[in-house]
Design a protein around this motif. Structure first.
Motif: not given
Length: 256
Positions: A180-190
């Motif tokens: 829906n338009g959000l920009t998301l940045m995530t640090a992940l281990h999975d």
């Protein structure tokens, strides 16, 4: 790509030690960007600097086209950021913590969209944070990143401490918000989440870029997550040495 974030040759120092070395990355607007690497690889430091919680030691940081490398306050204003769950104030109720940042609770809850149900937030509003479990604190910290409805949000290991149902519901809600338009940045281990949820990404090793993960690679990874996991583990074990061509990852892999 319509970039909302462009970092060029950025470095970050902590306690006088350089922990991120001349990293380049670009994040497209309305996409989910995953950052992966071993503990100590520089993921958290890079994201905290982008969110204005740490200074950059050099390079260029553009958000929405504006150069903000020297303006931590502007970066903090433009980026929704999830605080460390263990640093939340024990002496506040959940409702009070949300209102401290986002205004009245009746205004905040609609802004959260599908996260409100995914985080089961209504049941937490009147609890003291000091009485909350680690999983509850994680849900609160995630909600705090969204209370102002920012266009760009950074979450550091958002699925830690969550049970399988909560993790699934959160991933679905975040994907819907990105669509829906959000920009998301995530640090992940999975690695499974990286393959299944992220549009593009980056692997860090010892504070340096080990591999760019483009959309073609991650689409392929989603089709064969077990093979992808084996290849990424090999890279993480070797600190990202000899990335190109070594593990048969195909043309979607490129060092930045």
């Amino acid at each position: 790509m319509n970039p909302i974030v462009r970092l060029e040759s950025v470095s970050v120092e902590r306690s006088g030690q350089r922990v991120v070395h001349e990293v380049d990355l670009t994040v497209g607007r309305g996409s989910w960007f995953g950052l992966i690497g071993a503990n100590g690889s520089g993921k958290t430091s890079l994201l905290r600097a982008l969110a204005g919680r740490l200074p950059f030691a050099g390079g260029s940081c553009r958000i929405d086209g504006d150069e903000l490398i020297l303006d931590r306050a502007a970066r903090a204003t433009r980026v929704g950021f999830s605080p460390p769950p263990d640093k939340l104030p024990d002496a506040l109720r959940v409702r009070e913590a949300l209102e401290l940042i986002g205004g009245g609770i009746d205004e905040i809850l609609p802004r959260l969209g599908p996260l409100r149900a995914a985080l089961a937030l209504d049941a937490l509003l009147n609890r003291w944070i000091g009485d909350c479990s680690a999983g509850m604190r994680q849900r609160i910290a995630i909600a705090l990143a969204f209370v102002d409805a920012p266009a760009l949000v950074i979450l550091d290991e958002p699925f830690n401490w969550l049970d399988p149902v909560a993790s699934f519901d959160l991933r679905q809600a975040l994907r819907a918000m990105v669509d829906n338009g959000l920009t998301l940045m995530t640090a992940l281990h999975d690695l499974g989440t990286l393959a299944a949820a992220c549009d593009t990404g980056l692997m860090l090793a010892d504070g340096r870029v080990a591999m760019a993960l483009d959309d073609n690679l991650l689409r392929t990874a989603a089709q064969n997550p077990q093979a992808f996991e084996r290849q990424m583990i090999d890279l993480l074990r070797s600190n990202g040495d000899e990335v190109n061509g070594r593990f048969g990852l195909g043309t979607g892999v490129s060092a930045l």
